[in-house]
Design a protein around this motif. Structure first.
Motif, PDB file in Angstrom:
ATOM      1  N   ARG A 190       6.425  43.634  29.871  1.00 22.63           N
ATOM      2  CA  ARG A 190       6.308  42.473  28.995  1.00 22.63           C
ATOM      3  C   ARG A 190       7.102  41.296  29.550  1.00 22.63           C
ATOM      4  O   ARG A 190       6.648  40.159  29.537  1.00 22.63           O
ATOM      5  CB  ARG A 190       6.791  42.830  27.594  1.00 22.63           C
ATOM      6  N   ALA A 191       8.297  41.565  30.056  1.00 17.73           N
ATOM      7  CA  ALA A 191       9.131  40.510  30.636  1.00 17.73           C
ATOM      8  C   ALA A 191       8.459  39.916  31.868  1.00 17.73           C
ATOM      9  O   ALA A 191       8.491  38.703  32.087  1.00 17.73           O
ATOM     10  CB  ALA A 191      10.509  41.062  31.000  1.00 17.73           C
ATOM     11  N   ARG A 192       7.835  40.770  32.670  1.00 19.52           N
ATOM     12  CA  ARG A 192       7.129  40.294  33.858  1.00 19.52           C
ATOM     13  C   ARG A 192       5.939  39.421  33.469  1.00 19.52           C
ATOM     14  O   ARG A 192       5.697  38.380  34.068  1.00 19.52           O
ATOM     15  CB  ARG A 192       6.665  41.489  34.687  1.00 19.52           C
ATOM     16  N   ALA A 193       5.210  39.832  32.428  1.00 15.84           N
ATOM     17  CA  ALA A 193       4.067  39.045  31.966  1.00 15.84           C
ATOM     18  C   ALA A 193       4.529  37.700  31.405  1.00 15.84           C
ATOM     19  O   ALA A 193       3.894  36.669  31.648  1.00 15.84           O
ATOM     20  CB  ALA A 193       3.289  39.823  30.913  1.00 15.84           C
ATOM     21  N   CYS A 194       5.644  37.695  30.666  1.00 16.76           N
ATOM     22  CA  CYS A 194       6.181  36.435  30.130  1.00 16.76           C
ATOM     23  C   CYS A 194       6.625  35.509  31.250  1.00 16.76           C
ATOM     24  O   CYS A 194       6.391  34.300  31.201  1.00 16.76           O
ATOM     25  CB  CYS A 194       7.345  36.708  29.188  1.00 16.76           C
ATOM     26  N   ALA A 195       7.266  36.074  32.274  1.00 14.34           N
ATOM     27  CA  ALA A 195       7.703  35.260  33.410  1.00 14.34           C
ATOM     28  C   ALA A 195       6.512  34.684  34.150  1.00 14.34           C
ATOM     29  O   ALA A 195       6.523  33.526  34.574  1.00 14.34           O
ATOM     30  CB  ALA A 195       8.558  36.099  34.353  1.00 14.34           C
ATOM     31  N   ARG A 196       5.450  35.479  34.298  1.00 11.82           N
ATOM     32  CA  ARG A 196       4.231  35.002  34.968  1.00 11.82           C
ATOM     33  C   ARG A 196       3.576  33.884  34.154  1.00 11.82           C
ATOM     34  O   ARG A 196       3.139  32.873  34.704  1.00 11.82           O
ATOM     35  CB  ARG A 196       3.260  36.162  35.159  1.00 11.82           C
ATOM     36  N   ALA A 197       3.518  34.064  32.826  1.00 10.03           N
ATOM     37  CA  ALA A 197       2.935  33.037  31.959  1.00 10.03           C
ATOM     38  C   ALA A 197       3.763  31.755  32.008  1.00 10.03           C
ATOM     39  O   ALA A 197       3.213  30.645  32.028  1.00 10.03           O
ATOM     40  CB  ALA A 197       2.839  33.554  30.529  1.00 10.03           C
ATOM     41  N   LYS A 198       5.090  31.890  32.055  1.00  4.62           N
ATOM     42  CA  LYS A 198       5.955  30.713  32.130  1.00  4.62           C
ATOM     43  C   LYS A 198       5.728  29.949  33.433  1.00  4.62           C
ATOM     44  O   LYS A 198       5.622  28.723  33.433  1.00  4.62           O
ATOM     45  CB  LYS A 198       7.416  31.138  32.014  1.00  4.62           C
TER      46      LYS A 198
END
Length: 115
Positions: free
Chosen positions: A8-16
């Motif tokens: 989830r953190a990786r997906a949030c970082a990618r979205a950011k």
């Protein structure tokens, strides 16, 4: 659980990263959606004018939005790119002359066409 949080953190970082890279397009799309869904608000904001003898009446919000877009775009430039652009002043001069002189003169050609 730790694996799910990492994903989830990786997906949030990618979205950011994606949002920061394409902030201009996303902001303009958001403005279009807001304008289509609430047109009365856009009409009210567009009615705010600043009038002067030199420029006539200018839309305040439209002008501020353009200034903010150029300012943020300027902040995203890399220092090396700016230095390189400043040292290649003949290229910049050609760009300014072609945009401000040649293109408007070429735009006069279609006005001479008869239909």
């Amino acid at each position: 659980r730790a694996r799910a949080r990492t994903g989830r953190a990786r997906a949030c970082a990618r979205a950011k990263r994606l949002c920061l890279k394409h902030f201009l397009v996303l902001g303009l799309l958001l403005a279009i959606v807001a304008g289509v869904t609430v047109p009365a608000a856009g009409e009210a904001v567009a009615s705010w004018k600043a009038c002067s003898g030199l420029l006539g009446c200018v839309g305040v919000v439209q002008t501020v939005c353009v200034v903010v877009i150029f300012f943020i775009s300027g902040l995203t430039l890399k220092t090396d790119e700016v230095k390189r652009a400043l040292t290649s002043w003949p290229d910049a001069l050609f760009g300014v002359v072609s945009i401000l002189l040649i293109t408007p003169l070429l735009a006069l050609l279609p006005t001479r066409l008869r239909f």
